[in-house]
Design a protein around this motif. Structure first.
Motif, short mmCIF file in Angstrom:
data_model
loop_
_atom_site.label_atom_id
_atom_site.label_comp_id
_atom_site.label_asym_id
_atom_site.label_seq_id
_atom_site.Cartn_x
_atom_site.Cartn_y
_atom_site.Cartn_z
N UNK A 6 11.10 -34.67 81.18
CA UNK A 6 12.09 -35.45 81.93
C UNK A 6 12.20 -35.16 83.36
N UNK A 7 12.16 -36.10 84.06
CA UNK A 7 11.99 -35.98 85.85
C UNK A 7 10.81 -35.44 86.07
N UNK A 8 9.52 -36.17 85.66
CA UNK A 8 8.23 -35.78 85.58
C UNK A 8 7.58 -35.86 87.00
N UNK A 20 0.07 -35.29 73.54
CA UNK A 20 0.66 -36.96 74.07
C UNK A 20 1.91 -36.34 74.80
N UNK A 21 2.07 -36.82 75.89
CA UNK A 21 3.23 -36.87 76.83
C UNK A 21 3.76 -37.93 77.40
N UNK A 22 5.24 -38.15 77.32
CA UNK A 22 5.68 -39.14 77.51
C UNK A 22 6.68 -38.69 78.87
N UNK A 23 6.13 -39.37 79.97
CA UNK A 23 6.56 -38.89 81.23
C UNK A 23 7.81 -39.62 81.67
N UNK A 24 8.98 -39.30 82.29
CA UNK A 24 10.15 -40.14 82.50
C UNK A 24 10.76 -39.72 83.83
N UNK A 25 10.89 -40.55 84.56
CA UNK A 25 11.46 -40.24 86.09
C UNK A 25 12.33 -41.70 86.57
N UNK A 37 16.52 -44.10 83.01
CA UNK A 37 17.42 -43.00 83.49
C UNK A 37 17.33 -41.86 82.41
N UNK A 38 17.16 -40.73 82.59
CA UNK A 38 16.89 -39.58 81.62
C UNK A 38 17.89 -39.34 80.88
#
Length: 76
Positions: A6-8, A20-25, A37-38
């Motif tokens: 979250x906020x990568x 496995x990485x789900x990257x959010x920003x 939106x996180x």
């Protein structure tokens, strides 16, 4: 292990580990980042093993971010 970042920022975790990485920003700095939106990430409930917050907890919506992480984390 499945990780939600979250906020990568520039998705350094996704580029550094074999999991496995789900990257959010809010902004995509590269192809690893999902813009969102996180407080509402596009993952199913109970779908990740680890939630990472690095500097993103300085946002004004911190409580909603933590609720969303709790939603996507697997029980236990």
């Amino acid at each position: 292990m499945i990780i939600a970042d979250f906020g990568c920022g520039d998705a350094k975790i996704a580029r550094s580990v074999p999991q496995t990485v789900h990257s959010f920003d809010l902004v995509a700095l590269n192809d690893h980042v999902t813009v969102c939106n996180m407080s509402k990430v596009p993952l199913g409930s109970g779908s990740v093993d680890i939630a990472v917050f690095c500097l993103s907890l300085m946002g004004t919506n911190i409580v909603a971010y933590l609720h969303e992480a709790n939603r996507v984390l697997k029980p236990g």
